[in-house]
Design an enzyme around this catalytic site. Sequence first.
Site, PDB file in Angstrom:
ATOM      1  N   GLU A   1      10.008 -55.017  20.990  1.00  0.00           N
ATOM      2  CA  GLU A   1       9.328 -55.469  20.713  1.00  0.00           C
ATOM      3  C   GLU A   1       8.546 -55.714  21.497  1.00  0.00           C
ATOM      4  OE1 GLU A   1       8.355 -58.548  17.328  1.00  0.00           O
ATOM      5  OE2 GLU A   1      10.053 -56.959  16.314  1.00  0.00           O
TER       6      GLU A   1
ATOM      7  N   ASP B   1       1.220 -62.977  19.290  1.00  0.00           N
ATOM      8  CA  ASP B   1       2.213 -62.962  18.522  1.00  0.00           C
ATOM      9  C   ASP B   1       3.305 -62.922  19.828  1.00  0.00           C
ATOM     10  OD1 ASP B   1       3.350 -63.144  15.875  1.00  0.00           O
ATOM     11  OD2 ASP B   1       3.632 -61.334  16.463  1.00  0.00           O
TER      12      ASP B   1
ATOM     13  N   GLU C   1      10.710 -63.248   9.108  1.00  0.00           N
ATOM     14  CA  GLU C   1      10.968 -61.246   9.422  1.00  0.00           C
ATOM     15  C   GLU C   1      10.248 -60.722   7.935  1.00  0.00           C
ATOM     16  OE1 GLU C   1      11.146 -60.559  12.315  1.00  0.00           O
ATOM     17  OE2 GLU C   1      13.301 -60.946  12.004  1.00  0.00           O
TER      18      GLU C   1
ATOM     19  N   GLU D   1       3.127 -69.612   8.699  1.00  0.00           N
ATOM     20  CA  GLU D   1       2.625 -67.693   8.570  1.00  0.00           C
ATOM     21  C   GLU D   1       1.007 -67.207   8.529  1.00  0.00           C
ATOM     22  OE1 GLU D   1       3.521 -65.400   9.836  1.00  0.00           O
ATOM     23  OE2 GLU D   1       5.851 -65.834   9.999  1.00  0.00           O
TER      24      GLU D   1
END
Length: 238
Positions: free
Chosen positions: A97, A56, A149, A227
């Site tokens: 992040e 990620d 998101e 995803e």
Amino acid sequence: MDGKGKIGAPFIDGVIDTWLSKHRLLYVGATRHPLILSIRDGTVNISAFKTWLGQDYLFVRAFAAFVGSVLVKAWKQSDDGSDMEVILGGMAALNDEIAWFKKEASKWGIDLSNIVPWKPTDVYIKFLESLMSPDVEYTVVMAAFWAIEAVYQESFAHCLEDGAKTPPELQETCQRWGNQGFGEYCSCLKNIANRRLEMASVDLFKQASNEVVKKAEVALLSVLEHEIDFWNMSCSDS
């Protein structure tokens, strides 16, 4: 579905909720994946979490470039100047992040310089790159942006609900995407996407608008599929 909603809620509000109702199994597959459920019930395999973390990190760097391209499309195509402010807020958070990923990697003994993208990561990044094309409409990328998101918001918020047995060492991860503020941000993205989709929907007698709505739905579904593949990859051995 906004950040405050429940996954089983029947309330339909806008084009996106209509799509989520239509494609419910796919959305649940992305937001209630076995990896997320294992975090929530405290049985997560830490090696799977580490795989997710490294992959990620690579994805979010590409995602930052994608969000930059969305900002350009908003500047050129949006009917509401406040869209740019919402997107800029998301861009600002991405710097923090990336720093968080580096800190977490150090905590877990992961050398990010040695991380290479596995196939699902590579394919997902290539999908993002395809959305960066100037030929892809703002409405389409906003639908995808929201989905990317929202999957994390829905997933990690589930790990913070009453009754969750999320391990203490993963609480910070879940708070990062499951907090109320991020949920409100996702709601803003959803509102933008719904507004654009509804504008196109009332203009369906025009073939171009019809195609935009269709492409936006395909883009959203593609995000959900990517995803799920990403979660699956994190649970695999290679």
